[in-house]
Design a protein around this motif. Structure first.
Motif, PDB file in Angstrom:
ATOM      1  N   LYS A  26       0.828  -1.217   0.000  1.00  0.00           N
ATOM      2  CA  LYS A  26       0.000   0.000   0.000  1.00  0.00           C
ATOM      3  C   LYS A  26       0.856   1.258   0.000  1.00  0.00           C
ATOM      4  O   LYS A  26       0.577   2.225  -0.717  1.00  0.00           O
ATOM      5  CB  LYS A  26      -0.937  -0.013   1.216  1.00  0.00           C
ATOM      6  CG  LYS A  26      -2.075  -0.998   1.096  1.00  0.00           C
ATOM      7  CD  LYS A  26      -2.947  -0.990   2.345  1.00  0.00           C
ATOM      8  CE  LYS A  26      -4.072  -2.020   2.234  1.00  0.00           C
ATOM      9  NZ  LYS A  26      -4.895  -2.091   3.473  1.00  0.00           N
ATOM     10  N   ASN A  29       2.637   1.701  -3.405  1.00  0.00           N
ATOM     11  CA  ASN A  29       1.727   2.147  -4.454  1.00  0.00           C
ATOM     12  C   ASN A  29       1.571   3.664  -4.475  1.00  0.00           C
ATOM     13  O   ASN A  29       1.179   4.251  -5.492  1.00  0.00           O
ATOM     14  CB  ASN A  29       0.351   1.495  -4.289  1.00  0.00           C
ATOM     15  CG  ASN A  29       0.274   0.129  -4.950  1.00  0.00           C
ATOM     16  OD1 ASN A  29       0.939  -0.124  -5.951  1.00  0.00           O
ATOM     17  ND2 ASN A  29      -0.524  -0.758  -4.396  1.00  0.00           N
ATOM     18  N   GLU A  67      -6.438  -3.409  -5.965  1.00  0.00           N
ATOM     19  CA  GLU A  67      -5.107  -2.835  -5.947  1.00  0.00           C
ATOM     20  C   GLU A  67      -4.446  -2.984  -7.327  1.00  0.00           C
ATOM     21  O   GLU A  67      -4.656  -3.990  -8.018  1.00  0.00           O
ATOM     22  CB  GLU A  67      -4.263  -3.500  -4.863  1.00  0.00           C
ATOM     23  CG  GLU A  67      -4.767  -3.196  -3.453  1.00  0.00           C
ATOM     24  CD  GLU A  67      -3.939  -3.866  -2.366  1.00  0.00           C
ATOM     25  OE1 GLU A  67      -4.105  -3.473  -1.196  1.00  0.00           O
ATOM     26  OE2 GLU A  67      -3.141  -4.768  -2.677  1.00  0.00           O
TER      27      GLU A  67
END
Length: 258
Positions: A26, A29, A67
């Protein structure tokens, strides 16, 4: 023209579904284009092991559909994951490799056993800036939220400034809420060790077996070590080199009659 996003390889040793790597993904990203190549099952304590007497499988997966990253689940070790990523999966060399976030400490002597750190070291040997991240909490319910700020800061600094040749970073987080973490400290590895014992048992068929147990002993009283930093509420950042030559011993060995 828009600046090209950095390519970031993410791996670990706890397995591709572990909470720690999901947190790391996360954060990455937010910084660049992410490719995940991680073991399909836990590989803790594998060190720098590679698969040479068995086949390797690497399958495309999607752990979370919402995602954007590409993900691959590998049957091998953390080092296998890095080798496969660089040589077979990615079209170009990554700008950064991050490994973790490990469940449990990889400070001090633990660095030599760690699959998390060995993945980072393997990336380093390939000329890729690399960081291994670990949290001092072995629980599957570990709270990785306090690590995010520091993970992002270190990754961005590494991308901007690079690392000295032959060096990767070993980063450990104390098990503390965000408000209690005092910041980061650049440290040396503490001179500590494990005093190990084997719990000897006998199975129902009469065959003896062993469970490894032990106690971590830190006799290093320095206030510049990773163990001191962690015990005092800091994130420890240790530069690790993978040239294992004991340069200080060369002069001594040259006195031998060889």
């Amino acid at each position: 023209m828009a600046k090209k996003k950095p390519l970031i390889l993410v791996t670990n040793d706890d397995g591709i579904t572990a909470p720690g790597i999901r947190t790391l993904i996360k954060v990455m990203n937010e910084i660049g284009d992410v490719c995940v190549v991680a073991p399909d099952s836990p590989q803790s304590g594998m060190g720098h092991a590679i698969t040479i007497n068995d086949t390797l499988y690497c399958d495309t997966v999607k752990v979370h559909e919402d995602e954007p990253q590409k993900e691959y689940s590998c049957s091998g070790t953390p080092v296998d994951c890095v080798k496969l990523a660089v040589n077979e999966i990615l079209k170009r060399k990554p700008d950064l490799c991050v490994s973790g976030i490990n469940h449990g400490s990889n400070s001090s002597i633990n660095v030599i056993y760690s699959g998390t750190m060995s993945a980072a070291v393997e990336a380093g040997t390939l000329g890729i800036p690399a960081i291994g991240f670990s949290l001092l909490d072995y629980s599957l319910e570990a709270n990785f939220e306090p690590t995010k700020k520091y993970v992002k800061q270190l990754a961005e600094q590494c991308l901007e400034n690079g690392l000295p040749k032959g060096t990767v970073l070993n980063v450990n987080f104390p098990k503390l809420p965000k408000s209690k973490i005092k910041g980061m400290k650049i440290c040396r590895q503490a001179n500590a060790h494990w005093e190990e014992n084997f719990d000897k048992r006998v199975n129902p068929l009469g065959r003896e077996y062993y469970w490894l147990t032990g106690e971590f002993i830190n006799g290093d009283k320095g206030e510049d070590t990773d163990e001191w930093a962690l015990a005092n509420g800091y994130v420890s950042v240790v530069p690790v080199q993978f040239d294992l030559t004991a340069h200080h011993a060369i002069k001594f060995l040259n006195t031998w009659e060889l």
